[in-house]
Each structure stands twice: as C-alpha cells, then as structure tokens.
Design a protein around this motif. Structure first.
Motif, short mmCIF file in Angstrom:
data_model
loop_
_atom_site.label_atom_id
_atom_site.label_comp_id
_atom_site.label_asym_id
_atom_site.label_seq_id
_atom_site.Cartn_x
_atom_site.Cartn_y
_atom_site.Cartn_z
N ASP A 230 62.32 36.58 77.33
CA ASP A 230 62.99 37.75 77.62
C ASP A 230 62.91 37.70 79.16
OD1 ASP A 230 60.36 38.58 78.98
OD2 ASP A 230 59.80 39.59 77.09
N SER A 231 63.50 39.07 79.84
CA SER A 231 63.93 39.20 81.26
C SER A 231 62.84 39.00 82.15
CB SER A 231 64.79 40.57 81.39
OG SER A 231 63.89 41.61 81.11
N ASN A 263 67.37 46.40 70.04
CA ASN A 263 66.02 47.05 71.04
C ASN A 263 66.44 46.05 72.13
OD1 ASN A 263 65.91 49.33 69.57
ND2 ASN A 263 64.31 48.64 68.54
N THR A 264 66.88 45.23 72.16
CA THR A 264 66.75 43.91 73.19
C THR A 264 67.23 44.82 74.60
OG1 THR A 264 66.90 42.01 71.69
CG2 THR A 264 67.48 41.71 73.98
N GLU A 265 66.62 44.41 75.61
CA GLU A 265 67.10 44.78 77.16
C GLU A 265 68.59 44.17 76.93
OE1 GLU A 265 64.32 44.55 79.99
OE2 GLU A 265 62.69 45.07 78.88
N ASP A 266 69.48 44.98 77.96
CA ASP A 266 70.85 44.49 78.14
C ASP A 266 70.86 43.03 78.75
OD1 ASP A 266 71.54 47.01 77.13
OD2 ASP A 266 71.89 48.02 78.63
N GLY A 267 69.76 42.75 79.78
CA GLY A 267 69.93 41.85 80.64
C GLY A 267 69.78 40.60 79.91
N ASP A 268 69.04 40.88 78.63
CA ASP A 268 68.86 39.64 77.82
C ASP A 268 69.97 39.21 76.93
OD1 ASP A 268 66.40 39.23 78.90
OD2 ASP A 268 65.21 40.64 77.54
N VAL A 269 71.12 39.89 76.66
CA VAL A 269 71.77 39.88 75.46
C VAL A 269 72.61 38.72 75.69
CG1 VAL A 269 73.92 41.01 74.44
CG2 VAL A 269 71.84 42.43 74.94
N ASP A 270 73.33 38.61 76.80
CA ASP A 270 74.28 37.50 77.04
C ASP A 270 73.59 36.22 76.77
OD1 ASP A 270 76.30 39.18 77.86
OD2 ASP A 270 76.30 38.58 79.89
#
Length: 274
Positions: A230-231, A263-270
């Motif tokens: 994760d981030s 629920n994954t943080e936006d910074g992790d999606v890509d």
C-alpha cells in the motif's frame, strides 16, 4: 507470438528486477520456453498477494511461454524465511495435499492447463526431493553454495541479525532447496526462467548460481515483480482489522472482496491495474 513481452510487463508495473535484461528480452521474444513460479502451500487458498506472480504466469503464457506451476510439497514442510521475522508453522503431509489441490483449482481461471505446447503443468518438488537422502543432498548439492554466499542474502541476513528470534537450520536450508528446484527443472524440463515477488530475488539468483556450478547449460534467468504494497509500504492482503483477503469465496465473500478494493486509497489504485 507477441514481441516485446518484457517491455509490456515493465510498462504494466510487473517488473522489479531481472537478471541480464537484454538476454532475457531476446529469450522471451523468441520461441516459447518453459518458466516457473513457486507457490507455498501453507493454506488451501491463495490470498490477493498471490495475484502478482499469477498475473506473470498468465501474461507470459499468452505470449507463448509454458508455465510450470511449482507447488512446494517438500519445501512447504520446511518453511520459507523471506519477509518474515518469525518461523513458519510446519504442515503435515495430509494438510499439504489438501492445500496443493486447493491452489491448483484457484489457478485454473487464470492459467490454461492443457496439452498445448504452452499449456501449464503442475510440478511438485516432493517428487524429486523424497528420493534423495540427506547425505546425498549435502554431498551433491550443498557443496556448491557456501555459507558466506547464503548469509549475504537479505532474507537470511535480516533474520540472523535478530538475536531474540534468529533463524533455524530448517529455514536457513530453504534457499538451497529452492535453488535446487530451479536447477532440477532446468535439467529435466528445459526451464529457463523463474518468476516471483521481489522478496524471492535471493532465492532465484541462488538457483541460477547453483545450476551454473552443477554444470547447467544453457543460461538461466530470473524476473521479480514488485510486492503488493500500500502507499505506506505495508504488504497488502489484510483488512485494517487484520483479516486476510483470500481468493476463496468461502473464506472471503465476493462482497468483502469488492469492498476491500473499493476502500483502497486513491494513491494505490493505478498500481493495481496490471
């Protein structure tokens, strides 16, 4: 056959490191070759972290290469120290057999098991380890890798530096066992490449070194993918409450699986679109 598969994998964020990048690229853009990834049968279900090597299997197979899905019927009895601060619980033979069957079933939607030239096959390292006596293994295999070489690897070094926990001889020997897997598959099935998570780099390069010292030809290669982090740099695969996210729908419901990714943080999606 598709060309530039290594470049495609890299563009998708699936490459952390390779051995001899230029030669590996030429190998993968040529005729299909057998390659393998190992799965530790500590459970009858894989978890979401297993999706990364599984994606490598699927994409390399689509490019014409033959996946050898190695399940550790032998190494699963010893435990692998990479990325851990404590020793794994050891499984008995019956539990391992159940876990191996579950793992293959879960891989079938991603990887094609067939008689085609690039059809995946399951190999179990218990098949080649069980006939080997302990003294024979030490004499014929163990002599090729020095203790200095093995303790220089991060997976071992980090555990040896922990005075309270340390590392047992059982786990210390895991690197040699996995290295022999690669050397054996290269000799018996023409395997040229091992893929895995970045925490497997030391084991993969040990296999290349062992095969070379045992007279293996032609050259072997390794490719690792980034771990699913994760981030914050933490391994993904558990909820905030510590519940592991399994691929088995009876352990993690489809709803819970969906909610985890939602629920994954936006910074992790890509990084998860590979």
């Amino acid at each position: 056959m598709a060309t530039g598969i290594l470049e495609e994998l890299r563009a998708r964020g699936l490459v952390q490191a390779t051995t001899n990048d230029e030669e590996l690229s030429k190998l993968l853009d040529g005729e299909g070759v057998p390659f393998y990834a190992g799965y530790d049968p500590t459970s009858s279900s894989l978890h979401i972290g297993s999706l990364v090597p599984t994606t490598l299997l699927a994409r390399l197979q689509a490019a014409g290469h033959k996946p050898l899905v190695l399940v550790g019927g032998a190494t699963g009895m010893s435990g692998e120290p990479s990325g851990r601060s404590d020793e794994r619980s050891l499984r008995d033979a019956d539990t391992l057999a159940t876990n191996l069957a579950g793992i293959q079933k879960q891989l079938e939607p991603f990887v094609e098991f067939s008689e085609a030239p690039n059809g995946a096959v399951v190999v179990n390292n218990a098949d080649w380890f069980q006939p080997i006596g302990f003294i024979d293994f030490l004499r014929d295999v163990g002599k090729h890798l020095t203790v200095n070489y093995m303790t220089a690897k991060d997976s071992v070094k980090s555990r040896m530096g922990d005075r309270d926990q340390g590392i047992s001889y059982t786990e210390f020997s895991y690197m040699l066992l996995q290295a022999y897997d690669f050397a054996y598959l290269a000799k018996e099935q023409g395997c040229r490449l091992q893929v895995g998570g970045s925490d497997q780099w030391g084991n993969i390069t040990a296999g290349i070194e062992l095969a070379r010292k045992m007279g293996g030809r032609p050259a072997l290669y390794g490719l690792t993918a980034p771990l699913l982090l994760d981030s914050r740099g933490q391994k993904m695969g558990k909820t905030s409450a510590g519940t592991r996210i399994w691929l088995d729908s009876e352990r993690t419901s489809p709803y819970a699986f969906y909610q985890y990714w939602l629920n994954t943080e936006d910074g992790d999606v890509d990084r998860f679109s590979c």
